[in-house]
Design an enzyme around this catalytic site. Structure first.
Site, PDB file in Angstrom:
ATOM      1  CG  ASN A  87      -1.970  -1.087   1.136  1.00  0.00           C
ATOM      2  OD1 ASN A  87      -2.139  -1.689   0.073  1.00  0.00           O
ATOM      3  ND2 ASN A  87      -2.637  -1.358   2.226  1.00  0.00           N
ATOM      4  CG  HIS A 104       4.050  -1.449  -4.705  1.00  0.00           C
ATOM      5  ND1 HIS A 104       2.920  -2.216  -4.770  1.00  0.00           N
ATOM      6  CD2 HIS A 104       5.049  -2.231  -5.206  1.00  0.00           C
ATOM      7  CE1 HIS A 104       3.212  -3.424  -5.271  1.00  0.00           C
ATOM      8  NE2 HIS A 104       4.493  -3.450  -5.534  1.00  0.00           N
ATOM      9  CB  CYS A 136      14.483  22.780 -10.603  1.00  0.00           C
ATOM     10  SG  CYS A 136      13.563  21.346 -11.196  1.00  0.00           S
ATOM     11  CB  SER A 175      -5.423  -9.321  -6.086  1.00  0.00           C
ATOM     12  OG  SER A 175      -4.366  -8.494  -6.525  1.00  0.00           O
TER      13      SER A 175
HETATM   14  P1  NAD Z   1      -5.718  -5.351  -5.270  1.00  0.00           P
HETATM   15  O1  NAD Z   1      -6.642  -4.194  -5.455  1.00  0.00           O
HETATM   16  O2  NAD Z   1      -5.171  -6.010  -6.461  1.00  0.00           O
HETATM   17  O3  NAD Z   1      -6.501  -6.481  -4.452  1.00  0.00           O
HETATM   18  C1  NAD Z   1      -7.223  -6.215  -3.301  1.00  0.00           C
HETATM   19  C2  NAD Z   1      -7.535  -7.520  -2.607  1.00  0.00           C
HETATM   20  O4  NAD Z   1      -8.138  -7.232  -1.354  1.00  0.00           O
HETATM   21  C3  NAD Z   1      -8.491  -8.434  -3.378  1.00  0.00           C
HETATM   22  O5  NAD Z   1      -7.971  -9.740  -3.398  1.00  0.00           O
HETATM   23  C4  NAD Z   1      -9.796  -8.363  -2.556  1.00  0.00           C
HETATM   24  O6  NAD Z   1     -10.490  -9.603  -2.575  1.00  0.00           O
HETATM   25  C5  NAD Z   1      -9.263  -8.080  -1.174  1.00  0.00           C
HETATM   26  N1  NAD Z   1     -10.178  -7.337  -0.297  1.00  0.00           N
HETATM   27  C6  NAD Z   1     -11.053  -6.334  -0.639  1.00  0.00           C
HETATM   28  N2  NAD Z   1     -11.650  -5.857   0.451  1.00  0.00           N
HETATM   29  C7  NAD Z   1     -11.156  -6.562   1.514  1.00  0.00           C
HETATM   30  C8  NAD Z   1     -11.385  -6.508   2.931  1.00  0.00           C
HETATM   31  N3  NAD Z   1     -12.238  -5.638   3.469  1.00  0.00           N
HETATM   32  N4  NAD Z   1     -10.683  -7.376   3.698  1.00  0.00           N
HETATM   33  C9  NAD Z   1      -9.812  -8.280   3.164  1.00  0.00           C
HETATM   34  N5  NAD Z   1      -9.577  -8.361   1.847  1.00  0.00           N
HETATM   35  C10 NAD Z   1     -10.241  -7.516   1.039  1.00  0.00           C
HETATM   36  O7  NAD Z   1      -4.603  -4.849  -4.292  1.00  0.00           O
HETATM   37  P2  NAD Z   1      -3.087  -5.322  -4.103  1.00  0.00           P
HETATM   38  O8  NAD Z   1      -3.011  -6.794  -4.109  1.00  0.00           O
HETATM   39  O9  NAD Z   1      -2.593  -4.544  -2.945  1.00  0.00           O
HETATM   40  O10 NAD Z   1      -2.265  -4.839  -5.405  1.00  0.00           O
HETATM   41  C11 NAD Z   1      -2.545  -3.749  -6.204  1.00  0.00           C
HETATM   42  C12 NAD Z   1      -1.612  -2.563  -6.171  1.00  0.00           C
HETATM   43  O11 NAD Z   1      -2.496  -1.546  -5.820  1.00  0.00           O
HETATM   44  C13 NAD Z   1      -0.507  -2.448  -5.161  1.00  0.00           C
HETATM   45  O12 NAD Z   1       0.645  -2.189  -5.847  1.00  0.00           O
HETATM   46  C14 NAD Z   1      -0.842  -1.196  -4.313  1.00  0.00           C
HETATM   47  O13 NAD Z   1       0.266  -0.317  -4.272  1.00  0.00           O
HETATM   48  C15 NAD Z   1      -1.922  -0.519  -5.062  1.00  0.00           C
HETATM   49  N6  NAD Z   1      -3.031   0.051  -4.277  1.00  0.00           N
HETATM   50  C16 NAD Z   1      -2.826   0.587  -3.049  1.00  0.00           C
HETATM   51  C17 NAD Z   1      -3.879   1.095  -2.332  1.00  0.00           C
HETATM   52  C18 NAD Z   1      -3.622   1.687  -0.971  1.00  0.00           C
HETATM   53  O14 NAD Z   1      -2.501   2.112  -0.688  1.00  0.00           O
HETATM   54  N7  NAD Z   1      -4.616   1.686  -0.090  1.00  0.00           N
HETATM   55  C19 NAD Z   1      -5.165   1.059  -2.855  1.00  0.00           C
HETATM   56  C20 NAD Z   1      -5.353   0.500  -4.124  1.00  0.00           C
HETATM   57  C21 NAD Z   1      -4.277  -0.009  -4.805  1.00  0.00           C
HETATM   58 ZN    ZN Z   2      13.266  19.779  -9.511  1.00  0.00          ZN
END
Ligand code: NAD
Ligand code: ZN
Length: 231
Positions: A87, A104, A136, A175
């Site tokens: 995240n 990330h 800059c 995921s």
């Molecule tokens: P993803 O969006 O691919 O998957 C989210 C997963 O969470 C899914 O498998 C879903 O089933 C599960 N999920 C949804 N709600 C849930 C809950 N309440 N409790 C438990 N599980 C739940 O996210 P990812 O695997 O982190 O990868 C995607 C990329 O997205 C990462 O690189 C990340 O940096 C970025 N991202 C970050 C944020 C954040 O910082 N909050 C938000 C969205 C995406």
């Molecule tokens: Zn700069």
């Protein structure tokens, strides 16, 4: 017991932050894969920044939920505890976690395309889109890892190292399809760890996990903590 936790967007869903996959992740009908890439930014930096500005505003109003708070507490209770996150929202730190390996990047950091300066920029909403470098005047980009980009070396090697030497590897709300982070649970398993998954949906990790908790993050983590003594 050596515990390593890997979190993904699902842990922040209960804080009102949309995940990329699953419901509610769309913004103006664009898929994240169409916006979180260097190509999309090169083509239309304004559009990509507008999306980030929307996400930054949501995150600025969000509070850590029970799952973030329980993990922060655990850090103080266990001798060997490490938290790795995909995240970019900073909610683990806001909940009180001190050692967080951010694979990330962080949505509050920006990097200048001209002078390479990197710094924190908390303005949300942004006054100017795209925002300009404080030093800059060059164009800034979010200091996050986009699809197709490499992960920070130090954080990545630390995460893989941790996966090879833990007793339990707990994966929450990811995921599992974004690599190389998606390999981590498999590396842990190969090195003898028990893998536990907390997720509302089935993922590529589900079949090999030793324990799957089909709950939202906060409820699942409470259940895990109750069961942990028996693991
Ligand atoms: P993803 O969006 O691919 O998957 C989210 C997963 O969470 C899914 O498998 C879903 O089933 C599960 N999920 C949804 N709600 C849930 C809950 N309440 N409790 C438990 N599980 C739940 O996210 P990812 O695997 O982190 O990868 C995607 C990329 O997205 C990462 O690189 C990340 O940096 C970025 N991202 C970050 C944020 C954040 O910082 N909050 C938000 C969205 C995406
Ligand atoms: Zn700069």
């Amino acid at each position: 017991m050596k515990l390593v936790v890997l979190t993904g967007a699902g842990i922040s869903a209960e804080s009102g932050i949309p995940t990329f996959r699953g419901q509610g992740g769309l913004w103006r009908n664009f898929k994240p894969e169409e916006l979180a890439t260097p190509e999309a930014f090169a083509k239309n930096p304004k559009l990509v920044w507008e999306w980030y500005d929307w996400r930054r505003q949501l995150i600025s109003k969000a509070e850590p939920n029970k799952a973030h708070l329980l993990l922060a507490e655990l850090e103080g209770k266990l001798d060997s505890f490490f938290l790795i996150t995909q995240n970019v929202d900073g909610l683990h730190q806001k909940a009180g976690s001190k050692k967080v390996i951010e694979l990330h990047g962080n949505i509050w950091r920006v990097r200048c395309l001209s002078c390479r300066a990197e710094y924190e920029l908390y303005e949300a909403p942004l006054k100017e889109i795209p925002p300009r470098c404080l030093y800059c005047g060059g164009m800034l980009r979010p200091a996050v890892v986009w699809f197709g980009e490499s992960l920070p070396k130090k954080e990545l090697s630390e995460a893989f190292e941790l996966a090879t030497r833990c007793d339990v590897f707990l994966v929450i709300g990811t995921s599992g399809v974004v690599y190389p982070a998606g390999y981590l649970p498999f590396v842990a398993k190969e090195h003898g760890a028990r893998v536990v998954e907390i997720n509302l949906d089935r993922t590529p990790i589900s079949d090999m996990a030793d324990l799957v908790i089909r709950e939202r993050a906060s409820v699942g983590l409470e259940q895990f903590l109750e069961k942990m003594l028996n693991l």
